[in-house]
Design a protein around this motif. Structure first.
Motif, PDB file in Angstrom:
ATOM      1  N   ALA A 109      -4.830   3.764   7.744  1.00  0.00           N
ATOM      2  CA  ALA A 109      -6.238   3.440   7.942  1.00  0.00           C
ATOM      3  C   ALA A 109      -7.108   4.196   6.950  1.00  0.00           C
ATOM      4  O   ALA A 109      -8.054   3.643   6.375  1.00  0.00           O
ATOM      5  N   ASN A 110      -6.778   5.473   6.728  1.00  0.00           N
ATOM      6  CA  ASN A 110      -7.579   6.253   5.780  1.00  0.00           C
ATOM      7  C   ASN A 110      -7.387   5.789   4.346  1.00  0.00           C
ATOM      8  O   ASN A 110      -8.330   5.796   3.547  1.00  0.00           O
ATOM      9  N   TYR A 158     -13.417  -4.111  12.311  1.00  0.00           N
ATOM     10  CA  TYR A 158     -12.879  -4.421  13.644  1.00  0.00           C
ATOM     11  C   TYR A 158     -11.355  -4.530  13.570  1.00  0.00           C
ATOM     12  O   TYR A 158     -10.637  -3.973  14.395  1.00  0.00           O
ATOM     13  N   ALA A 159     -10.879  -5.236  12.560  1.00  0.00           N
ATOM     14  CA  ALA A 159      -9.431  -5.412  12.405  1.00  0.00           C
ATOM     15  C   ALA A 159      -8.740  -4.065  12.203  1.00  0.00           C
ATOM     16  O   ALA A 159      -7.636  -3.837  12.695  1.00  0.00           O
ATOM     17  N   GLN A 160      -9.418  -3.151  11.485  1.00  0.00           N
ATOM     18  CA  GLN A 160      -8.805  -1.841  11.233  1.00  0.00           C
ATOM     19  C   GLN A 160      -8.713  -0.993  12.485  1.00  0.00           C
ATOM     20  O   GLN A 160      -7.858  -0.115  12.590  1.00  0.00           O
ATOM     21  N   SER A 161      -9.618  -1.230  13.446  1.00  0.00           N
ATOM     22  CA  SER A 161      -9.617  -0.381  14.639  1.00  0.00           C
ATOM     23  C   SER A 161      -8.287  -0.509  15.394  1.00  0.00           C
ATOM     24  O   SER A 161      -7.901   0.394  16.130  1.00  0.00           O
ATOM     25  N   ALA A 162      -7.590  -1.624  15.161  1.00  0.00           N
ATOM     26  CA  ALA A 162      -6.277  -1.796  15.801  1.00  0.00           C
ATOM     27  C   ALA A 162      -5.292  -0.712  15.369  1.00  0.00           C
ATOM     28  O   ALA A 162      -4.337  -0.401  16.085  1.00  0.00           O
ATOM     29  N   LEU A 163      -5.528  -0.131  14.202  1.00  0.00           N
ATOM     30  CA  LEU A 163      -4.599   0.881  13.690  1.00  0.00           C
ATOM     31  C   LEU A 163      -4.652   2.180  14.495  1.00  0.00           C
ATOM     32  O   LEU A 163      -3.761   3.016  14.402  1.00  0.00           O
ATOM     33  N   PHE A 164      -5.722   2.355  15.257  1.00  0.00           N
ATOM     34  CA  PHE A 164      -5.862   3.607  16.000  1.00  0.00           C
ATOM     35  C   PHE A 164      -5.416   3.481  17.459  1.00  0.00           C
ATOM     36  O   PHE A 164      -5.596   4.388  18.245  1.00  0.00           O
ATOM     37  N   TRP A 192      -1.919  -7.558  12.846  1.00  0.00           N
ATOM     38  CA  TRP A 192      -1.577  -7.377  11.425  1.00  0.00           C
ATOM     39  C   TRP A 192      -2.127  -8.546  10.616  1.00  0.00           C
ATOM     40  O   TRP A 192      -2.671  -8.363   9.532  1.00  0.00           O
ATOM     41  N   ALA A 193      -1.989  -9.755  11.187  1.00  0.00           N
ATOM     42  CA  ALA A 193      -2.500 -10.939  10.488  1.00  0.00           C
ATOM     43  C   ALA A 193      -4.020 -10.854  10.327  1.00  0.00           C
ATOM     44  O   ALA A 193      -4.575 -11.159   9.267  1.00  0.00           O
ATOM     45  N   ASN A 194      -4.711 -10.399  11.416  1.00  0.00           N
ATOM     46  CA  ASN A 194      -6.166 -10.186  11.333  1.00  0.00           C
ATOM     47  C   ASN A 194      -6.511  -9.265  10.159  1.00  0.00           C
ATOM     48  O   ASN A 194      -7.404  -9.537   9.360  1.00  0.00           O
ATOM     49  N   LEU A 195      -5.743  -8.173  10.122  1.00  0.00           N
ATOM     50  CA  LEU A 195      -5.988  -7.159   9.094  1.00  0.00           C
ATOM     51  C   LEU A 195      -5.800  -7.760   7.695  1.00  0.00           C
ATOM     52  O   LEU A 195      -6.593  -7.528   6.783  1.00  0.00           O
ATOM     53  N   GLY A 196      -4.741  -8.585   7.573  1.00  0.00           N
ATOM     54  CA  GLY A 196      -4.466  -9.191   6.277  1.00  0.00           C
ATOM     55  C   GLY A 196      -5.572 -10.145   5.853  1.00  0.00           C
ATOM     56  O   GLY A 196      -6.051 -10.085   4.703  1.00  0.00           O
ATOM     57  N   VAL A 197      -6.025 -10.978   6.781  1.00  0.00           N
ATOM     58  CA  VAL A 197      -7.047 -11.973   6.432  1.00  0.00           C
ATOM     59  C   VAL A 197      -8.390 -11.289   6.140  1.00  0.00           C
ATOM     60  O   VAL A 197      -9.024 -11.532   5.111  1.00  0.00           O
ATOM     61  N   ALA A 198      -8.812 -10.405   7.063  1.00  0.00           N
ATOM     62  CA  ALA A 198     -10.087  -9.719   6.868  1.00  0.00           C
ATOM     63  C   ALA A 198     -10.032  -8.864   5.592  1.00  0.00           C
ATOM     64  O   ALA A 198     -11.006  -8.787   4.835  1.00  0.00           O
ATOM     65  N   GLY A 199      -8.873  -8.241   5.347  1.00  0.00           N
ATOM     66  CA  GLY A 199      -8.706  -7.428   4.140  1.00  0.00           C
ATOM     67  C   GLY A 199      -8.783  -8.265   2.875  1.00  0.00           C
ATOM     68  O   GLY A 199      -9.327  -7.832   1.861  1.00  0.00           O
ATOM     69  N   ALA A 200      -8.243  -9.468   2.941  1.00  0.00           N
ATOM     70  CA  ALA A 200      -8.312 -10.349   1.773  1.00  0.00           C
ATOM     71  C   ALA A 200      -9.767 -10.661   1.453  1.00  0.00           C
ATOM     72  O   ALA A 200     -10.191 -10.626   0.298  1.00  0.00           O
ATOM     73  N   ILE A 201     -10.553 -10.934   2.518  1.00  0.00           N
ATOM     74  CA  ILE A 201     -11.958 -11.301   2.303  1.00  0.00           C
ATOM     75  C   ILE A 201     -12.783 -10.113   1.804  1.00  0.00           C
ATOM     76  O   ILE A 201     -13.551 -10.233   0.857  1.00  0.00           O
TER      77      ILE A 201
END
Ligand SMILES: Nc1ncnc2c1ncn2[C@@H]1O[C@H](COP(=O)(O)OP(=O)(O)OP(=O)(O)O)[C@@H](O)[C@H]1O
Ligand SMILES: [Mg+2]
Lengths: 299, 266
Positions: free
Chosen positions: B166-167, B223-229, B238-247
Motif C-alpha cells: 500500500a505504501n 477506496y480500492a486500496q483500503s482493502a489492503l489494510f 484485487w480486480a478493483n485495485l487493478g482497474v482503479a489503479g489503471a485509471i
C-alpha cells in the motif's frame, strides 16, 4: 568532430533555428557567434538531445549523441552553469558526474584543482556560488570524462580576466592536442582571440562561416593617411568604395595590396595600412546581423 | 592559474566506452536522494517520525491497545505522507532545480533515468517500511515491558507485505504526479488534492447517488486500496485495485512519460 546538417527548430510559427549546417573540425576551436536570441543555445541543446529538432541532424564523431554509450567520456557539455541543484555542494555535483561516468573518485579532486576551486569552495553549496564559480564547476563537469569533443555555451560568462585567459589557454591546448571545441559567445573579442573557425548566426540562420583568416580578409582593409579626403577621392576614382571611421581612418572591402598600390600611384603617403582586424570582425558582425539584431545598424 | 598538466583529449589507445549499466544509474539516483540537506532530512525524518509515533503510542495509548498493530497504524500516517514526497521530489527536482540539464545529458535516455528513479523510490519505500516496522517492534517490546502487559504480535506476514504494498502504491502515485507535473510545489499540491480531496468527493458522491455505490470500488483508487489494510483482499478486491489503479495511476503515468520523453529540457 561535430557535424550539423540542415538543422531546423520551430516553436509554433516561430523558427528559432533555420536550416543550420556547419562542421566543427577536430584540432580546431570553432566559435559560434551570434547576437542574443540568434539560436546558439537552441542549436547546442539539439546537439545533445535536450531539445528535439523539427528536422535535420547533428552527429558527434559520426554518431547521434543519443547513440553514445557513455556520452560524458566522449563529449564535454556545458550549457548553463546555473542549472544545478542549489542544495548540492560543488564537490558532490562533480562526484555525481564521475559516478555516472564510472570514473574513479580521485578525478573529482583533480578537476577541482584544475578549475581552481579550493577545498573550502568545493564544500560550499552551489546556491552560495558566485557566477564565476558556477562556471568553473560547469567546466570541470564538462572536462571530467576527458572527452574528445567539447560543447560549451558561453563558457567565459562570469569569469574574471584571469579566468578568461586561463580558459582560452585551456581550450587552445585542447584543440592543439586534437580535440574538437565548439564554443558559443556573443562577445566578439572572445571568439576572435580564441577561435580558428567562426560560424556566425543571426535570427536562426547562418550568415557567415569560414576560418577566422578568411572572415577577417572579407572584412577588408584599414588605411590611414595625413590627408584622408585626398586618399578617399583617389580610391573612389579607382572604383574602391570606402567608409570613414570617426578618427580619420578609412575602411574598405578591397584588400590591402590594392589599396597600397592606388595610394602609391596617387602619391599619398600612408601612415597605416593593414587588414581590418579587431574592430573588423566587430563591424562584420554588426553588418551581417544588421537586419537581425535588436538595436538596428550601429552608426 | 593551472599548474596541473592537461591530459590528452585524444589518444590512439582510447578504449571504446561501454554502456552505462542500469545498476549504476540506480545507484546514482539513490545518491541524489540523500546528497542535499533537504533530501537528507527527508530521509532522516522517516526514522525520526517512526520513533516519535512509536513513543507516542507507548506514552498515550491505553494499555489494552499496546499491540503491534497500534504501532503500525501510528507510524503508518507519517509514512503515507513522507514516502510520496520522496518520490515526487526525486522526479521534480530535475526540473525545478534544473539539474536535469546535466542528468539527461550524461544519460541521454530519459526513460532510463526515470525508470532508475522508480527503482530507487521502491527500494527506499520498502527499506523505510522495514525500518519503521523494526522501530515499531522495539516499541512494542519496550511498551509491554514498561506496562507489564502481554506482548501481542497481531500483524501477520500477509498484513505486513500488504501494508508495504500500500505504501509503495502511495509512492507510485507521488511518482506519477511528479512525472506528469514536473514541478515540485505543483506536484505536492496535486498529491494532497489527489489523496485528500478526491476520496472525499467520491465518498460524498457514493452517499448521495445510489448507483455510484456499486461502481465506487472500481473507480475510486483510494477506496480500492483500503482493502489492503483489512487482511488478505478477495479476488474481486484485487480486480478493483487493478482497474482503479489503471485509471488513476497507469494511464496518467503513461501520459506523463510520453510528455517527458518529448519535452524540451531547459
Ligand atoms: N520553448 C520556446 N518557445 C518559443 N520560443 C523559444 C523557445 N525556446 C527558445 N525560443 C526562442 O528561440 C530563439 C533562440 O534562442 P536561443 O536561446 O537559442 O538564443 P541564443 O542564441 O542562445 O541567445 P543568447 O546569446 O541570448 O544566449 C529566441 O528567440 C528564443 O526566444
Ligand atoms: Mg544562449
Amino acid at each position: 568532430m561535430i557535424k550539423v546538417e540542415a538543422l531546423t527548430k520551430r516553436y509554433g510559427a516561430f523558427t528559432a533555428v533555420d536550416d543550420v549546417s556547419f562542421t566543427a573540425a577536430a584540432g580546431r576551436v570553432t566559435g559560434f557567434l551570434g547576437p542574443n536570441g540568434a539560436g546558439k543555445s537552441t542549436t547546442m541543446r539539439i546537439m545533445v538531445g535536450l531539445t528535439p529538432a523539427s528536422s535535420g541532424s547533428a552527429a558527434i564523431s559520426g554518431r547521434r549523441y543519443a547513440d553514445l554509450p557513455n556520452p560524458g567520456l566522449e563529449v564535454g557539455v556545458l550549457l548553463d552553469a546555473s542549472a544545478q541543484h542549489a542544495g548540492r555542494t560543488g564537490r558532490e555535483i562533480l562526484a555525481i558526474a564521475a559516478h555516472t561516468m564510472g570514473l574513479p573518485k580521485a578525478r573529482v579532486g583533480e578537476m577541482l584543482e584544475r578549475v581552481s576551486l579550493t577545498d573550502n569552495e568545493a564544500n560550499r553549496r552551489v546556491r552560495n556560488y558566485s557566477l564565476g564559480m558556477r562556471q568553473r564547476l560547469g567546466i570541470a563537469t564538462a572536462l571530467i570524462g576527458d572527452p574528445e569533443v567539447l560543447i560549451l555555451d558561453e563558457p567565459a560568462n562570469g569569469l574574471d580576466p584571469a579566468g578568461i585567459r586561463w580558459m582560452r589557454d585551456l581550450l587552445r591546448d585542447y584543440a592543439n592536442r586534437g580535440g574538437t571545441v565548439l564554443l558559443s559567445s556573443h562577445l566578439l573579442h572572445e571568439i576572435e582571440v580564441i577561435a580558428d573557425d567562426i560560424v556566425v548566426i543571426g535570427n536562426g540562420r547562418i550568415v557567415a562561416q569560414g576560418t577566422k583568416t578568411e572572415l577577417l580578409q572579407a572584412a577588408g582593409t584599414h588605411v590611414r593617411s595625413a590627408d584622408p579626403d585626398y586618399l578617399a577621392r583617389a580610391l573612389a576614382v579607382s572604383g574602391v568604395t570606402v567608409t570613414r571611421s570617426g578618427d580619420g581612418a578609412l575602411r574598405t572591402d578591397a584588400d590591402p595590396a590594392l589599396v597600397g598600390k592606388i595610394a602609391l600611384d596617387a602619391g599619398v603617403a600612408l601612415t597605416e595600412l593593414r587588414a581590418a582586424d579587431g574592430a573588423g570582425l566587430e563591424e562584420m558582425f554588426l553588418e551581417l546581423t544588421a537586419d537581425t539584431q535588436r538595436e538596428g545598424v550601429a552608426a | 592559474m593551472t599548474a596541473v598538466a592537461i591530459e590528452k583529449p585524444t589518444t590512439t589507445t582510447r578504449i571504446a566506452p561501454k554502456r552505462i549499466p542500469t545498476t549504476r544509474v540506480v545507484s546514482v539516483e539513490l545518491r541524489k536522494m540523500f546528497d542535499t540537506r533537504s533530501g537528507f532530512w527527508l530521509m532522516a525524518s522517516i526514522g525520526i517520525l517512526a520513533v516519535l509515533a512509536t513513543a507516542a503510542v507507548i506514552l498515550w495509548a491505553p494499555d489494552d491497545e499496546l499491540k503491534y498493530s497500534t504501532y503500525a497504524t501510528a507510524f503508518g500516517f507519517p509514512m503515507a505522507v513522507l514516502l510520496p514526497m520522496i518520490a515526487i521530489l526525486s522526479v521534480t527536482s530535475e526540473w525545478s532545480q534544473r539539474s536535469g540539464l546535466t542528468s539527461f545529458t550524461l544519460i541521454p535516455h530519459r526513460g532510463r533515468v526515470i525508470s532508475a528513479k522508480a527503482i530507487a523510490a521502491v527500494l527506499i519505500g520498502v527499506a523505510s517500511m522495514l525500518v519503521a516496522f523494526a522501530i515499531g517492534a522495539v516499541g512494542n517490546l519496550v511498551g509491554t515491558a514498561i506496562t507489564g502487559t502481554n506482548l501481542t504480535w497481531d500483524i501477520t506476514f500477509n498484513d505486513f507485505w500488504l501494508i508495504i504494498l500500500a505504501n509503495v502504491l502511495g509512492m507510485a502515485v507521488g511518482f506519477m504526479l511528479g512525472v506528469l507535473i514536473r514541478n515540485s510545489p505543483g506536484a505536492i499540491v496535486a498529491y494532497f488534492v489527489y489523496s485528500l480531496v478526491l476520496p472525499t468527493a467520491f465518498a460524498i458522491l457514493a452517499e448521495l447517488q445510489g448507483w455510484f455505490r456499486d461502481l465506487q470500488p472500481w473507480v475510486d483508487f483510494n477506496y480500492a486500496q483500503s482493502a489492503l489494510f483489512n487482511g488478505m483482499p478477495s479476488g474481486e478486491q484485487w480486480a478493483n485495485l487493478g482497474v482503479a489503479g489503471a485509471i488513476w495511476l497507469v494511464v496518467p503515468l503513461t501520459v506523463g512519460l510520453i510528455l517527458v520523453l518529448r519535452s524540451e529540457v531547459k
